[in-house]
Design a protein around this motif. Sequence first.
Motif, PDB file in Angstrom:
ATOM      1  N   ARG A 108       0.835  -1.207   0.000  1.00 49.80           N
ATOM      2  CA  ARG A 108       0.000   0.000   0.000  1.00 49.80           C
ATOM      3  C   ARG A 108       0.866   1.252   0.000  1.00 49.80           C
ATOM      4  O   ARG A 108       0.570   2.219  -0.680  1.00 49.80           O
ATOM      5  CB  ARG A 108      -0.914  -0.029   1.226  1.00 49.80           C
ATOM      6  N   SER A 109       1.958   1.226   0.779  1.00 48.97           N
ATOM      7  CA  SER A 109       2.860   2.375   0.828  1.00 48.97           C
ATOM      8  C   SER A 109       3.499   2.608  -0.517  1.00 48.97           C
ATOM      9  O   SER A 109       3.682   3.742  -0.956  1.00 48.97           O
ATOM     10  CB  SER A 109       3.957   2.149   1.868  1.00 48.97           C
ATOM     11  N   THR A 110       3.846   1.541  -1.216  1.00 50.11           N
ATOM     12  CA  THR A 110       4.445   1.657  -2.531  1.00 50.11           C
ATOM     13  C   THR A 110       3.427   2.200  -3.529  1.00 50.11           C
ATOM     14  O   THR A 110       3.748   3.074  -4.341  1.00 50.11           O
ATOM     15  CB  THR A 110       4.941   0.275  -3.023  1.00 50.11           C
ATOM     16  N   ASP A 111       2.191   1.725  -3.442  1.00 47.04           N
ATOM     17  CA  ASP A 111       1.131   2.173  -4.361  1.00 47.04           C
ATOM     18  C   ASP A 111       0.810   3.646  -4.193  1.00 47.04           C
ATOM     19  O   ASP A 111       0.588   4.361  -5.165  1.00 47.04           O
ATOM     20  CB  ASP A 111      -0.160   1.370  -4.147  1.00 47.04           C
ATOM     21  N   THR A 112       0.767   4.111  -2.940  1.00 49.08           N
ATOM     22  CA  THR A 112       0.339   5.480  -2.686  1.00 49.08           C
ATOM     23  C   THR A 112       1.514   6.445  -2.579  1.00 49.08           C
ATOM     24  O   THR A 112       1.320   7.646  -2.545  1.00 49.08           O
ATOM     25  CB  THR A 112      -0.479   5.581  -1.380  1.00 49.08           C
ATOM     26  N   GLY A 113       2.748   5.888  -2.507  1.00 48.28           N
ATOM     27  CA  GLY A 113       3.917   6.751  -2.403  1.00 48.28           C
ATOM     28  C   GLY A 113       4.140   7.293  -1.017  1.00 48.28           C
ATOM     29  O   GLY A 113       4.945   8.191  -0.817  1.00 48.28           O
ATOM     30  N   THR A 114       3.412   6.773  -0.036  1.00 47.49           N
ATOM     31  CA  THR A 114       3.607   7.221   1.343  1.00 47.49           C
ATOM     32  C   THR A 114       4.061   6.060   2.174  1.00 47.49           C
ATOM     33  O   THR A 114       3.727   4.907   1.909  1.00 47.49           O
ATOM     34  CB  THR A 114       2.305   7.779   1.955  1.00 47.49           C
ATOM     35  N   GLY A 115       4.831   6.339   3.173  1.00 50.56           N
ATOM     36  CA  GLY A 115       5.303   5.296   4.072  1.00 50.56           C
ATOM     37  C   GLY A 115       4.476   5.257   5.333  1.00 50.56           C
ATOM     38  O   GLY A 115       3.760   6.200   5.644  1.00 50.56           O
ATOM     39  N   SER A 116       4.579   4.167   6.025  1.00 50.48           N
ATOM     40  CA  SER A 116       3.897   4.047   7.308  1.00 50.48           C
ATOM     41  C   SER A 116       4.567   4.966   8.316  1.00 50.48           C
ATOM     42  O   SER A 116       5.778   5.121   8.302  1.00 50.48           O
ATOM     43  CB  SER A 116       3.950   2.590   7.787  1.00 50.48           C
ATOM     44  N   THR A 117       3.795   5.568   9.193  1.00 52.11           N
ATOM     45  CA  THR A 117       4.334   6.470  10.197  1.00 52.11           C
ATOM     46  C   THR A 117       4.677   5.744  11.488  1.00 52.11           C
ATOM     47  O   THR A 117       5.133   6.342  12.426  1.00 52.11           O
ATOM     48  CB  THR A 117       3.340   7.614  10.505  1.00 52.11           C
ATOM     49  N   GLU A 118       4.425   4.484  11.546  1.00 48.10           N
ATOM     50  CA  GLU A 118       4.685   3.761  12.801  1.00 48.10           C
ATOM     51  C   GLU A 118       5.734   2.723  12.593  1.00 48.10           C
ATOM     52  O   GLU A 118       6.026   2.221  11.590  1.00 48.10           O
ATOM     53  CB  GLU A 118       3.399   3.117  13.299  1.00 48.10           C
TER      54      GLU A 118
END
Length: 118
Positions: A108-118
């Motif tokens: 999901r992080s790769t798809d949206t370009g955002t990383g997890s914050t935790e």
Amino acid sequence: MVIREYMPMPSKIERLIQQLAEYEARSKAARAELQKLRKEQDRQTRIAERKARSKAIFAAGTMVEAAGLLALDRTTLLGILLEAKENLQDPQKVASWKRLGEHQDRARSTDTGTGSTE
């Protein structure tokens, strides 16, 4: 010649009684201020706890949405969660869920370009 009226000086006992009354008044004011500060501190603690709880609920809702479970009716979703809760005693099951979640989170992080914050 000026005649002054004689005023006896207060006795030591009278002075101490007056001091005691002043100290008691200050003490009462300090107690009231302390109580006010404690009330405010308790209020701030409740606010912080409520915000933390709201943040956790929002995060859980986000995970339900990410898992594609948002379309389920309430009772079905609750049943799934209760069954998962029963399986928390099985370390292998929990480890399997964790791996699956980590994999999905990375995808999901790769798809949206955002990383997890935790």
